[in-house]
Motif scaffolding. Structure first.
Motif, mmCIF file in Angstrom:
data_model
loop_
_atom_site.group_PDB
_atom_site.id
_atom_site.type_symbol
_atom_site.label_atom_id
_atom_site.label_comp_id
_atom_site.label_asym_id
_atom_site.label_seq_id
_atom_site.Cartn_x
_atom_site.Cartn_y
_atom_site.Cartn_z
ATOM 1 N N PHE A 1 0.860 -1.180 0.000
ATOM 2 C CA PHE A 1 0.000 0.000 0.000
ATOM 3 C C PHE A 1 0.901 1.236 0.000
ATOM 4 O O PHE A 1 1.145 1.843 1.038
ATOM 5 N N PRO A 2 1.412 1.640 -1.167
ATOM 6 C CA PRO A 2 2.481 2.651 -1.235
ATOM 7 C C PRO A 2 2.013 4.096 -1.066
ATOM 8 O O PRO A 2 2.295 4.969 -1.886
ATOM 9 N N VAL A 3 1.318 4.362 0.032
ATOM 10 C CA VAL A 3 0.892 5.728 0.322
ATOM 11 C C VAL A 3 2.102 6.621 0.570
ATOM 12 O O VAL A 3 2.101 7.810 0.229
ATOM 13 N N ASP A 4 3.133 6.058 1.171
ATOM 14 C CA ASP A 4 4.326 6.847 1.466
ATOM 15 C C ASP A 4 4.970 7.378 0.194
ATOM 16 O O ASP A 4 5.469 8.508 0.158
ATOM 17 N N ILE A 5 4.953 6.574 -0.854
ATOM 18 C CA ILE A 5 5.536 7.013 -2.127
ATOM 19 C C ILE A 5 4.698 8.134 -2.732
ATOM 20 O O ILE A 5 5.227 9.136 -3.222
ATOM 21 N N MET A 6 3.372 7.964 -2.683
ATOM 22 C CA MET A 6 2.487 9.008 -3.212
ATOM 23 C C MET A 6 2.617 10.292 -2.402
ATOM 24 O O MET A 6 2.591 11.386 -2.964
ATOM 25 N N ARG A 7 2.785 10.158 -1.093
ATOM 26 C CA ARG A 7 2.911 11.336 -0.248
ATOM 27 C C ARG A 7 4.087 12.208 -0.706
ATOM 28 O O ARG A 7 3.996 13.442 -0.730
ATOM 29 N N LYS A 8 5.198 11.562 -1.066
ATOM 30 C CA LYS A 8 6.382 12.297 -1.514
ATOM 31 C C LYS A 8 6.193 12.872 -2.911
ATOM 32 O O LYS A 8 6.828 13.867 -3.269
#
Length: 745
Positions: A615-622
């Motif tokens: 669940f790559p929310v961290d990547i989208m956040r950046k």
């Protein structure tokens, strides 16, 4: 009082005290005595600047009308020999302040003709006046900022505060303070722009925010007494004032409303706050547009960009010719940077930042003084090129690479209206280092609006988790987005989320995505069982289906920015795919270990991204530039209990016999494929919980009643996603639209 007697009063001003007798003689006929009664106006903001004045006696008050219509006292003058009105005289611009007499006053008036004659004879006068005027203008800016922070202040209090503040100046790239430094002061930005970055526990650097005029920085460490949690440096030349701990304590005691403002800033910068608030804080955001060559229709593109950005705030579009016209002086834009009048021009440009939220600087196609001035003012740089043209950097871009520019640089590629899909983007990206790229098609409103949202800190990113068949719930989310007209600017995902988000990034409609689901619901299209030495499937069918769907399309050629995640078995690290063949990246992201064969690429083995980041929310956040991140997670923390019937060991032959023998009791066991998929899902379950908190809006459809390999139930799973998404997205959209209306009003 005779005209001759006015000269001693003129020379009481520092600008004129060193004039020789011949110069004074020239000015004699250009002087005039002005008498003001109490409350009489000397000049108003907006009047033409045809003269300057030197105070003989009396008391003057200076007021400024802000962009929101308020009038704020920004200064007072009572010292004989003080001058007013010189900035408008030098620039030929309208007055930027109103000056009136607080008591009966007398002044010496110097005409524009007399001033020009003086400058011809004594050029240093212009330099001295420009420096003095720039300082006065910054003080006026600070007065407006303090009024916004503390409320309306009387003149005496305002002067007392300004006198106690310590001025700081940073050149571009200069650090204000480092992460870990003691928090002994906070700062107020008067003009310019700062970037806040932090080194995370994994040693990676993350950009947290950018702040402009009127914003405060360093307040958190000052209040808590803790060390600085981030490093702050100047993107461009920036002026600030410093508030020490003792001064801040006195300020809060006397003006408690200041603490409320500062607390609000802290809340808005907290990671858990709504990221939409970051967009609201953007102030005086300057964008420099650099054409790769003379063939780029930069004026036309800048105009379209300005028209779209106007819905988010007042906008000013400047080219060399437009600045000359607005400034009222031919050749002003090309004024050498070391010219005595440059500080005045810089002050004028700084003044525009108090009137407009966004300023677009359209540079010349060659390396001119105006082009350098555009880059000096830039918070963001857009390199603009045309598809079909030479992707090599132009002369301005090459010169730019030799400078130490801290503004983020991005690439915009313009496409004719006839282009259905970009191509060859990798050639453009491989020749330059840019933070991101944008595709803009002529006449395509969606493209230009997507660029505008990304520039103004208002993009919306959508992240889709893996989850095998349960990932069909993402289809319901697409349906809601389409029905509500919610525009997505970034999209990405893992495993099934990677597959479906790729279709969305291609521009496929909801109906087309349902057809895609129907294809994947047919096991005959995907499953080609083989001797399970490497995997259960040969994976030829699934590979062919992906090639059929995506062809030779590359990720960087998508209209929507897209990424997907896979896991590199060889290096034990997650991989973020932002370029390369789309089918190949999706194939890697969906390569469930044990079911589908790994993807071999450049000597490394790649498998399903769910093994490391489901669940790559961290990547989208950046990636999302301070915008809103919507996360859709179909992973289930708990699986419904099944009535399994086996002990510490299971014979596959016995299980098979129980299923083919009609007289044998069926042994209930989980399937090998289901075990593999579920094991993959729970491998990053703990990290998922952490990443969920990074989403501004989290949608979690209840799909626990569906098996992870229940692909045939795609319609029911999609409906579950629809029901979950409709409630949350419709409410979120309503709140967002209300907030936008309030801001625009």
């Amino acid at each position: 009082m005779s005209e001759i007697s006015l000269l001693p009063h003129l020379t009481s001003n520092d600008l004129f005290k060193d004039l020789d007798e011949s110069s004074l003689k020239v000015l004699e006929d250009e002087l005039e005595l002005v008498h003001l009664n109490r409350d009489e106006v000397l000049f108003k903001q907006g009047d033409s600047g045809d003269s300057m004045y030197v105070l003989i006696k009396g008391h003057l008050v200076v007021r400024m009308r802000t962009a929101d219509g308020r009038e704020i006292v920004v200064g007072e003058e009572s010292e004989p020999g003080t001058s007013v009105g010189e900035m408008a005289l030098i620039t030929g611009q309208a007055r930027v302040v109103t000056v009136f007499a607080a008591s009966e006053s007398e002044l010496v008036k110097l005409s524009k003709e007399g001033f020009e004659c003086l400058v011809t004879r004594q050029p240093h006068t212009l330099t001295d006046m420009a420096e003095k005027t720039s300082r006065r203008w910054r003080r006026a800016q600070l007065a407006v900022i303090l009024a916004n922070l503390l409320g309306d202040l009387d003149v005496a209090t305002l002067y007392d505060l300004i006198a106690q503040l310590e001025w700081c100046q940073l050149s571009h790239g200069e650090v204000l303070f480092h992460q870990g430094d003691p928090g002994d002061a906070m700062y107020i930005v008067v003009n310019g722009r700062l970037r806040i970055v932090a080194v995370l526990p994994d040693s990676t650097e993350r950009e947290l925010d950018e702040i402009g005029a009127g914003e405060i920085v360093g307040e958190f460490a000052l209040i808590t007494g803790e060390p600085r949690t981030a490093t702050v440096y100047a993107i461009r030349e920036t002026h600030l004032v410093r508030l020490t701990q003792p001064f801040f304590t006195r300020l809060v005691v006397r003006y408690p409303q200041a603490m409320m403002q500062i607390t609000r800033k802290i809340v808005l910068r907290h990671p858990s706050s709504l990221r939409a608030s970051a967009a609201e804080s953007i102030n005086a955001f300057n964008v420099a547009l650099i054409p790769i060559n003379q063939d780029v229709p930069l004026d036309e593109f800048t105009q379209h960009l300005a028209e779209s950005m106007a819905s988010f705030g007042r906008i000013l579009r400047l080219s060399s010719a437009r600045l000359d016209h607005i400034y009222g002086q031919d050749g002003a834009a090309q004024t050498p940077l070391d010219d005595p009048t440059t500080p005045i021009l810089d002050s004028w440009m700084s003044e525009q930042e108090t009137k407009f939220q966004y300023i677009l600087y359209a540079a010349d196609p060659d390396w001119s003084t105006w082009t350098r001035r555009c880059l000096r003012q830039a918070d963001r740089i857009l390199i603009v090129g045309q598809s079909g043209g030479d992707p090599a950097p132009g002369s301005v871009e090459l010169a730019l690479n030799m400078l130490e520019v801290n503004a983020r640089t991005e690439l915009v590629i313009l496409h004719p209206a006839s282009v259905s899909r970009p191509s060859g983007t990798f050639e453009w990206l491989s020749r330059r280092q840019v933070h991101s790229h944008h595709h803009v098609r002529e006449g395509d409103t969606a493209c230009i609006q997507r660029l505008v949202r990304r520039l103004t800190g208002r993009p919306t990113g959508l992240v889709l988790s893996g989850g095998a068949a349960r990932g069909f719930a993402h289809l319901g989310v697409f349906r809601v987005l389409e029905e509500l007209g919610i525009q997505i600017d970034y999209i990405g995902g893992t495993s099934m989320g990677a597959l479906l988000s790729a279709g969305f990034a291609m521009g496929r409609s909801y109906e087309e995505m349902v057809e895609l689901a129907r294809m994947f619901a047919n096991p005959k299209r995907l499953f080609d069982y083989t001797l399970p030495l490497t995997s259960l499937m040969t994976s030829k069918k699934v590979t062919n289906v992906l090639i059929e769907l995506f062809g030779d399309l590359h990720i960087e050629d998508l209209w929507h920015p897209y990424f997907c995640v896979s896991s590199n078995l060889s290096r034990a690290e997650p991989v973020i795919h932002r370029t390369g063949l789309l089918w190949q990246s999706v194939r890697a992201s969906t390569a469930i270990p044990g079911i589908f064969t790994p993807v071999l690429h450049e000597g490394d083995l790649f498998v399903d991204g769910g093994a490391m980041n489901n669940f790559p929310v961290d990547i989208m956040r950046k990636s999302c530039d301070g915008g809103t991140v919507i996360g859709v997670n179909v992973s289930q923390a708990h699986e419904p209990a099944e009535a399994y019937q086996f002990g510490t060991s299971v014979s596959g032959w016995q299980v098979l016999w129980s299923r083919i023998n009609p007289f044998s009791e069926r042994i209930q066991t989980p399937s090998l494929a289901a075990n593999l998929v579920r094991s993959l899902e729970i491998s990053s379950a703990h990290q998922i919980k952490i990443r969920e908190r990074l989403a501004d809006l989290l949608i979690q459809p209840d799909v626990s009643q569906f098996g992870m390999l229940d692909f045939a139930s795609y319609e029911a799973i999609s409906e579950a996603g629809y029901q979950a998404a409709w409630k949350q997205l419709s409410q979120w959209q309503s709140q967002r639209d209300h907030r936008t209306v309030v801001n625009l009003n």
